[in-house]
Design a protein around this motif. Structure first.
Motif, short mmCIF file in Angstrom:
data_model
loop_
_atom_site.label_atom_id
_atom_site.label_comp_id
_atom_site.label_asym_id
_atom_site.label_seq_id
_atom_site.Cartn_x
_atom_site.Cartn_y
_atom_site.Cartn_z
N ASN A 28 0.83 -1.21 0.00
CA ASN A 28 0.00 0.00 0.00
C ASN A 28 0.86 1.25 0.00
OD1 ASN A 28 -2.40 -1.43 -0.03
ND2 ASN A 28 -2.60 -1.44 2.22
N ILE A 29 1.96 1.23 0.75
CA ILE A 29 2.88 2.38 0.76
C ILE A 29 3.50 2.56 -0.62
CG2 ILE A 29 5.06 3.25 1.70
CD1 ILE A 29 4.34 1.87 4.34
N PHE A 30 3.92 1.44 -1.22
CA PHE A 30 4.52 1.51 -2.55
C PHE A 30 3.51 2.07 -3.56
CE2 PHE A 30 7.16 -2.45 -1.25
CZ PHE A 30 7.98 -1.64 -0.47
N GLU A 31 2.26 1.62 -3.45
CA GLU A 31 1.25 2.09 -4.39
C GLU A 31 0.95 3.57 -4.19
OE1 GLU A 31 -1.28 -2.01 -5.26
OE2 GLU A 31 -2.18 -0.39 -4.08
N PHE A 32 0.91 4.01 -2.95
CA PHE A 32 0.71 5.45 -2.69
C PHE A 32 1.82 6.27 -3.33
CE2 PHE A 32 2.02 9.06 -0.03
CZ PHE A 32 0.92 9.90 -0.22
N LEU A 33 3.06 5.80 -3.16
CA LEU A 33 4.19 6.51 -3.75
C LEU A 33 4.14 6.44 -5.27
CD1 LEU A 33 6.98 5.41 -1.27
CD2 LEU A 33 6.03 7.70 -1.52
N ALA A 34 3.71 5.30 -5.82
CA ALA A 34 3.60 5.18 -7.27
C ALA A 34 2.59 6.18 -7.83
CB ALA A 34 3.20 3.75 -7.65
N ILE A 35 1.45 6.30 -7.15
CA ILE A 35 0.43 7.28 -7.58
C ILE A 35 0.98 8.70 -7.43
CG2 ILE A 35 -1.83 8.23 -7.03
CD1 ILE A 35 -2.65 5.38 -6.19
N SER A 36 1.73 8.95 -6.36
CA SER A 36 2.32 10.28 -6.15
C SER A 36 3.32 10.61 -7.26
CB SER A 36 3.03 10.33 -4.79
OG SER A 36 2.14 10.08 -3.74
N VAL A 37 4.13 9.62 -7.64
CA VAL A 37 5.09 9.83 -8.73
C VAL A 37 4.35 10.11 -10.03
CG1 VAL A 37 6.83 8.69 -10.16
CG2 VAL A 37 6.91 8.44 -7.68
N LEU A 38 3.31 9.33 -10.30
CA LEU A 38 2.54 9.50 -11.53
C LEU A 38 1.93 10.90 -11.61
CD1 LEU A 38 0.20 6.77 -13.01
CD2 LEU A 38 -0.38 9.18 -13.16
N VAL A 39 1.29 11.32 -10.53
CA VAL A 39 0.64 12.64 -10.50
C VAL A 39 1.69 13.75 -10.60
CG1 VAL A 39 -0.71 14.23 -9.08
CG2 VAL A 39 -1.36 11.82 -9.22
#
Length: 381
Positions: A53-64
């Protein structure tokens, strides 16, 4: 970085994302080598979904964040991203890197989404780890697909993510300005600790002055012939100057704060660093192809950086203050100036007059030292 909060926070998300997500990349590599799937899940057990979940949050943050960067560069067109030196390849390079990062994050999120659905269907090889919070919102987009299609998406995301990261790393170390991701750390560590406005003396000149004044000089240097005064090409610059050239992020903060550039002069501190890097790359290619003694008839001063540019600098050090990774373009400009004046004797007429006054009158003005306080006599009249 945090002098400009918005890009600082976005960069923080991107950097933390790529650093922390590398833990997940380590798992991907191990799975690829040993034919396992999510090998860390049994090790961390109940903690594993939280980590993903932390990795996915960071992935979404990177994408945005990368999407916002693309908008700022290409739609809003922030002024400091413009400039003659930012045409063609530098602009394409920045857009290419941002697009690759978005693609990698989409692959990662697609992989996790299809993986989660395959887990719920009990598909072979896809062990149950529990739901992942962020990609659970993407499941409605994938639920209508068949198992074979989901496996293809998961495998494609897996391969594209890991191969994309390896390709990204190779690209950064070869043709991209994003080498600063690695070089900026040692560059900042080796930063000059003196005040930014303090100019460094030339050892050759300092030695001559000490000899004239009968002051002691460093032993062993009395008979050493002076080298070139200042710098004409990259070979004359210090290793720190060359490291700074590779540390440049091309963010343009230096140029946006330069008073000479703001008043229409051709000087751009960012261009100074980019030209130094380009010339250094060219010299490296020449050495590789023809040996270290090869001369191509070019030089940094003249073929890359013009006299007009270096003479426009006011040495105010606004560019040094603005740089987020402690680059000092003024140091290079001063060394190029010193060569032009001390080696080629090509200083502006006004400068020659100032030099003469300093030598004869100990001040830039054409007044005798004995007359310097005459103005005080008029105070009581």
């Amino acid at each position: 970085m945090f002098k400009k909060p918005l890009p600082a926070i976005l960069h923080l998300f991107v950097y933390l994302g790529f650093i922390i997500i590398n833990i997940e990349v380590l798992e991907i590599i191990i799975d690829g080598l040993f034919g396992t799937h999510r090998i860390f899940a049994p090790v961390f057990k109940g903690l594993y979904p939280s980590l993903i979940n932390i990795f996915e949050f960071l992935a979404i943050s990177v994408l945005v964040s990368c999407a916002i960067f693309l908008v700022r560069r290409n739609i809003i067109k922030v002024k400091r991203f413009d400039g003659e030196e930012m045409k063609r390849w530098p602009k394409l390079d920045a857009n290419l890197i941002l697009s690759i990062e978005i693609f990698l994050m989409i692959c990662f999120l697609s992989m996790n989404t299809s993986d989660g659905i395959l887990q719920s269907r009990g598909s072979e090889h896809y062990i149950s780890t529990g739901d992942f919070f962020f990609t659970s919102f993407l499941k409605p987009l994938f639920n209508g697909l068949g198992t074979s299609e989901l496996i293809f998406i998961e495998r494609f995301g897996w391969w594209a993510h890991i191969m994309g990261i390896f390709a990204f790393a190779m690209y950064v170390f070869t043709d991209s300005k994003h080498l600063h991701i690695f070089i900026s750390f040692p560059n900042t560590y080796f930063s000059k600790l003196d005040p930014a406005g303090r100019l460094s003396n030339m050892p050759e000149v300092t030695k001559e002055v000490k000899l004239m004044l009968n002051l002691p000089v460093d032993s062993g240097n009395e008979n050493v012939a002076p080298g070139r005064f200042g710098a004409k090409d990259v070979q004359d610059l210090t290793w720190k100057n060359l490291m700074e050239a590779y540390s440049c992020t091309e963010c343009g903060r230096c140029t946006s704060q330069c008073p000479a550039n703001l008043t229409g002069k051709k000087l751009s501190p960012r261009k100074i660093m980019m030209d130094t890097r380009d010339r250094l790359e060219e010299v490296g290619r020449n050495i590789e192809a023809n040996g270290k003694d090869h001369q191509d008839g070019k030089s940094l001063l003249g073929d890359y950086i013009t006299v007009e540019e270096i003479m426009a600098c006011t040495t105010c050090n606004a560019c040094v203050e603005a740089c987020p990774v402690n680059i000092d373009p003024v140091s290079i400009i001063l060394q190029l100036r010193r060569f032009k004046i001390m080696e080629e004797s090509q200083a502006p007429a006004a400068w020659n007059g100032m030099f003469s006054n300093i030598e004869n009158n100990f001040a830039p003005w054409k007044f005798s030292p004995s007359d310097r306080l005459n103005w005080v006599q008029k105070l009581n009249q």
